[in-house]
Write an enzyme that holds these catalytic residues in place. Structure first.
Site, PDB file in Angstrom:
ATOM      1  N   HIS A 103      -4.872  11.939  -3.509  1.00 47.69           N
ATOM      2  CA  HIS A 103      -4.820  11.629  -4.938  1.00 47.69           C
ATOM      3  C   HIS A 103      -6.227  11.468  -5.490  1.00 47.69           C
ATOM      4  CE1 HIS A 103      -5.599   7.406  -4.165  1.00 47.69           C
ATOM      5  NE2 HIS A 103      -4.494   7.277  -3.446  1.00 47.69           N
ATOM      6  N   HIS A 136      -8.901   9.418  -3.520  1.00 49.65           N
ATOM      7  CA  HIS A 136      -9.536  10.140  -2.406  1.00 49.65           C
ATOM      8  C   HIS A 136     -10.498  11.190  -2.955  1.00 49.65           C
ATOM      9  CE1 HIS A 136      -5.259   9.396  -0.804  1.00 49.65           C
ATOM     10  NE2 HIS A 136      -6.016   8.490  -0.228  1.00 49.65           N
ATOM     11  N   CYS A 164      -0.806  -7.221   8.363  1.00 48.73           N
ATOM     12  CA  CYS A 164      -0.388  -6.396   7.224  1.00 48.73           C
ATOM     13  C   CYS A 164      -0.451  -4.934   7.662  1.00 48.73           C
ATOM     14  CB  CYS A 164      -1.289  -6.613   6.014  1.00 48.73           C
ATOM     15  SG  CYS A 164      -0.938  -5.422   4.697  1.00 48.73           S
ATOM     16  N   CYS A 186      -0.121 -10.265   1.262  1.00 51.38           N
ATOM     17  CA  CYS A 186      -1.456  -9.656   1.205  1.00 51.38           C
ATOM     18  C   CYS A 186      -1.765  -9.336  -0.258  1.00 51.38           C
ATOM     19  CB  CYS A 186      -1.454  -8.410   2.086  1.00 51.38           C
ATOM     20  SG  CYS A 186      -2.328  -7.029   1.421  1.00 51.38           S
ATOM     21  N   LYS A 226       2.687   5.211  -5.466  1.00 54.89           N
ATOM     22  CA  LYS A 226       3.821   6.136  -5.506  1.00 54.89           C
ATOM     23  C   LYS A 226       4.991   5.487  -6.235  1.00 54.89           C
ATOM     24  CE  LYS A 226       3.266   8.317  -1.124  1.00 54.89           C
ATOM     25  NZ  LYS A 226       3.837   8.250   0.190  1.00 54.89           N
TER      26      LYS A 226
END
Ligand code: MSP
Length: 515
Positions: A18, A21, A127, A145, A303
């Protein structure tokens, strides 16, 4: 020859590529291309991170064949995206490759031999999204988290631990003392201060292996455990350049000149990674650059919120080079920023369609009208405007790129374009056409030399457009070679300029159609 080794993080394959990145990867690509133009032998490494619990959770399957198949498919998506965006990586490393397995095994063995790994029973809150243990003080009041907002589960295991605490003072010295021969330059300053602050609070030893995650690289001397996915991933920076078997290649490129990433994973790169390297006695990375995080219309990109902007979407809308340009321009490197597609389109129209694209067409159109697309004939090329631009770019544009201030560099590019537009207004070639053809030739020829300078400078950012500009004005030689000569010679323009005496301008399509 000087070398330059630059890296992006290796991206998790549980996600599709996406815009986040893309940002890191385009920045690394611009720096790689820029250093090549400055005569450096560049190694640009990117790749995918394919082990760990996160992946198992994503596909809900522990079958090795299914996992590997999924990794192959997703890793190929990253490669396709980078190829589409013209990312000039030298190698693409995957953590499920054999060469990486060999490197990880070698590093783990060395750390063990040096007495830096020990077995310990551990209970912590893990996590899976971050692939790390947290302590209660790092979490919110519901033990979630902060990044993934998921309640963490207590895990109890017998793991190998890495003596990270042993490196606290050595790390502080190397991060704070710029005179140290192994100084690590952490950028930006604010984040470096955060790292120093955290280090000063103390450094705990970290879990280095997992017992129940078998999608990973086994600990070489205890096959009941796999290497902790973050350690596995960081070692890509060694395996990607030939460690441990290709010694010449590895020694040539090591250490890393710049590791790029966002702030989310700076701790791993600025603390854990240098400690591992000190543990095995290798030189440390020179610079670690962490940028901010993108949000999309105010929200975190995810997402589930269905607001992830894909690189493919941007390319379909703006084209490849414009996407590269826009992404760099979106947020200042060191802060977080919100992306709105409306802002993107405004920026596209202003900077690319109206400024760069229009200026180029304005000049080509004049050649068509006044010279039937033939290059204007001049005894001696007029490089005064190109010279003015070149000096301006050297002080502003080039210095900014050298300091990884790419957005600032692009702002100065826009300024440079306005010089040329202003000069055209001053010269008023439409008046010269009527009564002073000799001067008209000189003026138009000076605009073409200026276009050549612009094409050379935008090459690392927009390689295709710059190539189109170069060949349209029938400039001499291959643009990458000419640009390299130019930058190596400290931005000196050859007296003969960049164009042949005779030639015919090729009318290209519209570079940036207005949206
Ligand atoms: N696999 C680890 C990295 C291991 S490197 C030894 C990982 N992968 S990741 O897929 O989550 O990639 C994180 C990186 O992707 C960030 O550090 C940043 O470079 C980029 N980005 C992902 N999302 C982003 C934003 N929303 N905004 C900006 N960059 C982000 O962590």
């Amino acid at each position: 020859m000087k070398k330059f080794y630059v890296t992006t993080p290796i991206y998790y394959v549980n996600d599709v590529p996406h815009i986040g990145h893309l940002y890191t990867t385009v920045i690394a690509d611009v720096m790689a291309r820029w250093k090549r133009l400055n005569g450096f032998e560049v190694f640009f490494l990117t790749g995918t991170d394919e082990h760990g619990a996160k992946l198992i959770n994503t596909i809900h399957n522990t079958n090795r064949y299914a996992l590997q198949n999924f990794c192959n498919k997703m890793s190929a998506k990253f490669k396709e995206t980078w190829n589409l965006l013209n990312i000039s990586y030298t190698d693409f490393i995957r953590t499920t490759e054999y060469r990486h397995y060999v490197a990880v095994s070698s590093v783990v063995n060395q750390l063990f031999k040096k007495g830096l790994l020990f077995l310990k029973e551990y209970t912590g809150l893990y996590c899976v999204g971050c692939e790390r243990f947290y302590t209660v003080k790092d979490l919110d009041e519901n033990q979630c988290c902060l990044l993934h907002k998921k309640k963490l589960l207590v895990q109890s295991e017998k793991n190998y631990f890495f003596k990270l605490s042993h490196f606290k003072d050595m790390l502080l010295e190397r991060i704070t003392n710029s005179k140290h021969s192994e100084y690590i330059d952490i950028q930006p300053e604010e984040r470096k201060k955060e790292i120093i602050g955290k280090l000063n609070l103390g450094l705990d030893d970290i879990s280095f292996s997992r017992t129940n995650i078998n999608w990973g690289i086994p600990i070489p001397f205890d096959k009941t455990q796999t290497v902790y996915v973050w350690v596995d991933a960081l070692i890509n920076y060694l395996s990607g350049i030939g460690y441990p078997n290709n010694k010449d290649k590895f020694q040539h490129y090591w250490p890393t000149d710049i590791h790029f990433m966002a702030k989310d994973i700076l701790w791993f790169h600025a603390v854990i990674w240098p400690a591992i390297l000190m543990g095995i006695g290798y030189p440390l990375p020179k610079t670690i650059y962490s940028h901010g995080f993108f949000t999309c219309n105010g929200d975190k990109m995810s997402k589930s919120l269905n607001n992830v902007i894909s690189p493919q979407y941007l390319v379909n809308k703006y084209g490849i080079d414009a996407t590269r340009y826009l992404i760099i321009n979106l947020i200042p490197f060191n802060t977080d920023g919100d992306i709105s597609l409306i802002d993107l389109t405004v920026k596209y129209n202003t900077d690319l369609a109206n400024n760069l694209g229009n200026l180029f067409f304005r000049i080509i159109k004049m050649i068509e009208r006044y010279f039937n697309l033939n290059l204007p004939y001049v005894n001696k090329p007029n490089i005064s405007l190109a010279q003015k631009l070149s000096t301006y770019f050297k002080i502003n544009f080039c210095n900014n790129i050298n300091n990884v201030k790419l957005q600032k560099a692009l702002n100065t590019l826009q300024h440079g374009l306005s010089f040329v537009n202003k000069q055209i207004e001053i010269d008023s070639p439409w008046l010269l056409y009527k009564n002073n053809i000799g001067s008209l030739n000189l003026c138009i020829s000076s605009y073409l030399q200026a276009i050549a300078i612009i094409a050379i400078h935008i090459f690392p950012f927009m390689p295709t457009v710059s190539q189109i500009m170069w060949t349209s004005i029938c400039a001499n030689g291959n643009i990458a070679n000419v640009a390299t000569q130019y930058f190596i010679n400290n931005s000196i323009i050859p007296e003969t300029g960049f164009l042949p005496i005779y030639g015919k301008v090729k009318m290209p399509g519209i570079l940036f159609p207005r949206l």
